[in-house]
Motif scaffolding. Structure first.
Motif, PDB file in Angstrom:
ATOM      1  N   ASP A 109       6.133 -69.131   0.671  1.00  0.00           N
ATOM      2  CA  ASP A 109       6.213 -67.683   0.504  1.00  0.00           C
ATOM      3  C   ASP A 109       7.240 -67.325  -0.567  1.00  0.00           C
ATOM      4  O   ASP A 109       6.998 -66.462  -1.414  1.00  0.00           O
ATOM      5  N   TYR A 110       8.394 -67.970  -0.519  1.00  0.00           N
ATOM      6  CA  TYR A 110       9.436 -67.709  -1.518  1.00  0.00           C
ATOM      7  C   TYR A 110       8.950 -68.076  -2.918  1.00  0.00           C
ATOM      8  O   TYR A 110       9.198 -67.343  -3.883  1.00  0.00           O
ATOM      9  N   ASP A 111       8.248 -69.203  -3.020  1.00  0.00           N
ATOM     10  CA  ASP A 111       7.690 -69.623  -4.312  1.00  0.00           C
ATOM     11  C   ASP A 111       6.695 -68.592  -4.843  1.00  0.00           C
ATOM     12  O   ASP A 111       6.717 -68.242  -6.028  1.00  0.00           O
ATOM     13  N   GLU A 112       5.835 -68.100  -3.963  1.00  0.00           N
ATOM     14  CA  GLU A 112       4.819 -67.122  -4.358  1.00  0.00           C
ATOM     15  C   GLU A 112       5.461 -65.800  -4.790  1.00  0.00           C
ATOM     16  O   GLU A 112       5.050 -65.192  -5.781  1.00  0.00           O
ATOM     17  N   ILE A 113       6.466 -65.363  -4.048  1.00  0.00           N
ATOM     18  CA  ILE A 113       7.155 -64.117  -4.399  1.00  0.00           C
ATOM     19  C   ILE A 113       7.811 -64.248  -5.766  1.00  0.00           C
ATOM     20  O   ILE A 113       7.672 -63.372  -6.628  1.00  0.00           O
ATOM     21  N   ALA A 114       8.525 -65.348  -5.988  1.00  0.00           N
ATOM     22  CA  ALA A 114       9.201 -65.554  -7.277  1.00  0.00           C
ATOM     23  C   ALA A 114       8.188 -65.621  -8.413  1.00  0.00           C
ATOM     24  O   ALA A 114       8.406 -65.031  -9.481  1.00  0.00           O
ATOM     25  N   ALA A 115       7.078 -66.301  -8.205  1.00  0.00           N
ATOM     26  CA  ALA A 115       6.047 -66.405  -9.238  1.00  0.00           C
ATOM     27  C   ALA A 115       5.448 -65.038  -9.566  1.00  0.00           C
ATOM     28  O   ALA A 115       5.131 -64.756 -10.724  1.00  0.00           O
ATOM     29  N   SER A 116       5.333 -64.181  -8.569  1.00  0.00           N
ATOM     30  CA  SER A 116       4.757 -62.858  -8.808  1.00  0.00           C
ATOM     31  C   SER A 116       5.645 -61.986  -9.693  1.00  0.00           C
ATOM     32  O   SER A 116       5.180 -61.012 -10.274  1.00  0.00           O
ATOM     33  N   LEU A 117       6.911 -62.363  -9.818  1.00  0.00           N
ATOM     34  CA  LEU A 117       7.851 -61.600 -10.643  1.00  0.00           C
ATOM     35  C   LEU A 117       7.884 -62.063 -12.092  1.00  0.00           C
ATOM     36  O   LEU A 117       8.512 -61.416 -12.937  1.00  0.00           O
ATOM     37  N   ASP A 118       7.203 -63.149 -12.406  1.00  0.00           N
ATOM     38  CA  ASP A 118       7.202 -63.683 -13.779  1.00  0.00           C
ATOM     39  C   ASP A 118       6.753 -62.641 -14.800  1.00  0.00           C
ATOM     40  O   ASP A 118       7.199 -62.666 -15.947  1.00  0.00           O
ATOM     41  N   ARG A 119       5.916 -61.726 -14.395  1.00  0.00           N
ATOM     42  CA  ARG A 119       5.395 -60.727 -15.337  1.00  0.00           C
ATOM     43  C   ARG A 119       6.475 -59.784 -15.854  1.00  0.00           C
ATOM     44  O   ARG A 119       6.269 -59.078 -16.837  1.00  0.00           O
ATOM     45  N   PHE A 120       7.655 -59.789 -15.227  1.00  0.00           N
ATOM     46  CA  PHE A 120       8.740 -58.907 -15.652  1.00  0.00           C
ATOM     47  C   PHE A 120       9.750 -59.585 -16.573  1.00  0.00           C
ATOM     48  O   PHE A 120      10.731 -58.964 -16.970  1.00  0.00           O
ATOM     49  N   VAL A 121       9.509 -60.827 -16.939  1.00  0.00           N
ATOM     50  CA  VAL A 121      10.500 -61.588 -17.692  1.00  0.00           C
ATOM     51  C   VAL A 121      10.919 -60.896 -18.990  1.00  0.00           C
ATOM     52  O   VAL A 121      12.080 -60.976 -19.385  1.00  0.00           O
ATOM     53  N   ASP A 122      10.025 -60.196 -19.637  1.00  0.00           N
ATOM     54  CA  ASP A 122      10.339 -59.543 -20.913  1.00  0.00           C
ATOM     55  C   ASP A 122      10.719 -58.068 -20.770  1.00  0.00           C
ATOM     56  O   ASP A 122      10.981 -57.405 -21.779  1.00  0.00           O
TER      57      ASP A 122
END
Length: 117
Positions: A6-19
Motif C-alpha cells: 500500500d505504501y509503495d502504491e501511494i508513493a508511486a501515485s505521487l510521481d506525477r507531481f515530481v515537476d
C-alpha cells in the motif's frame, strides 16, 4: 490493514507531481483543500495515537477532498519524516512509512534535493 504494498502504491501515485513546484502545490491545496475552508481549526479532532482509529479519522476528515494527493505530496516535501496530524487522507504514522518509499523513489530518479541517505 495497511502494508508495504500500500505504501509503495501511494508513493508511486505521487510521481506525477515530481515537476510541480512547491508554491503551485501550496496554492492548489490552500485554494481547494476542504480542511482549509470547511473546518474550524479549533474544532478539528485530535488523533488518538492508535493506527486503526487514526486511519479512520484521517479518511473521514479528508473524505471528498479533491486535492488529497496534492496535499500528501506537499506534506512529504515540507515536513518529511517529521510530519504530524492529518494530511492527504493519511495519519502521520502512515505518512512516515510512505515518506520512506517516496524519498527512495526521488533519490533513484535523481530529483531529490534534500540530504542523501
Amino acid at each position: 490493514m495497511v502494508n508495504q504494498d500500500d505504501y509503495d502504491e501511494i508513493a508511486a501515485s505521487l510521481d506525477r507531481f515530481v515537476d510541480v513546484p512547491d508554491d503551485v502545490l501550496c496554492k492548489v491545496v490552500t485554494r481547494d483543500g476542504l480542511c482549509v475552508w470547511a473546518f474550524d481549526r479549533d474544532e478539528l479532532p485530535e488523533l488518538p495515537g492508535e493506527d486503526a482509529p487514526d486511519r479512520e479519522l484521517a479518511a473521514e476528515m479528508c473524505a471528498g477532498c479533491p486535492v488529497t494527493d496534492e496535499c500528501l505530496e506537499l506534506e512529504l516535501r515540507v515536513a518529511g519524516p517529521l510530519t504530524v496530524g492529518v494530511w492527504g487522507g493519511l495519519p502521520d504514522t502512515d505518512r512516515r512509512e510512505v515518506y520512506q518509499v517516496w524519498k527512495w523513489r526521488h533519490i533513484n530518479r535523481g530529483v531529490w534535493a534534500g540530504e542523501q541517505p
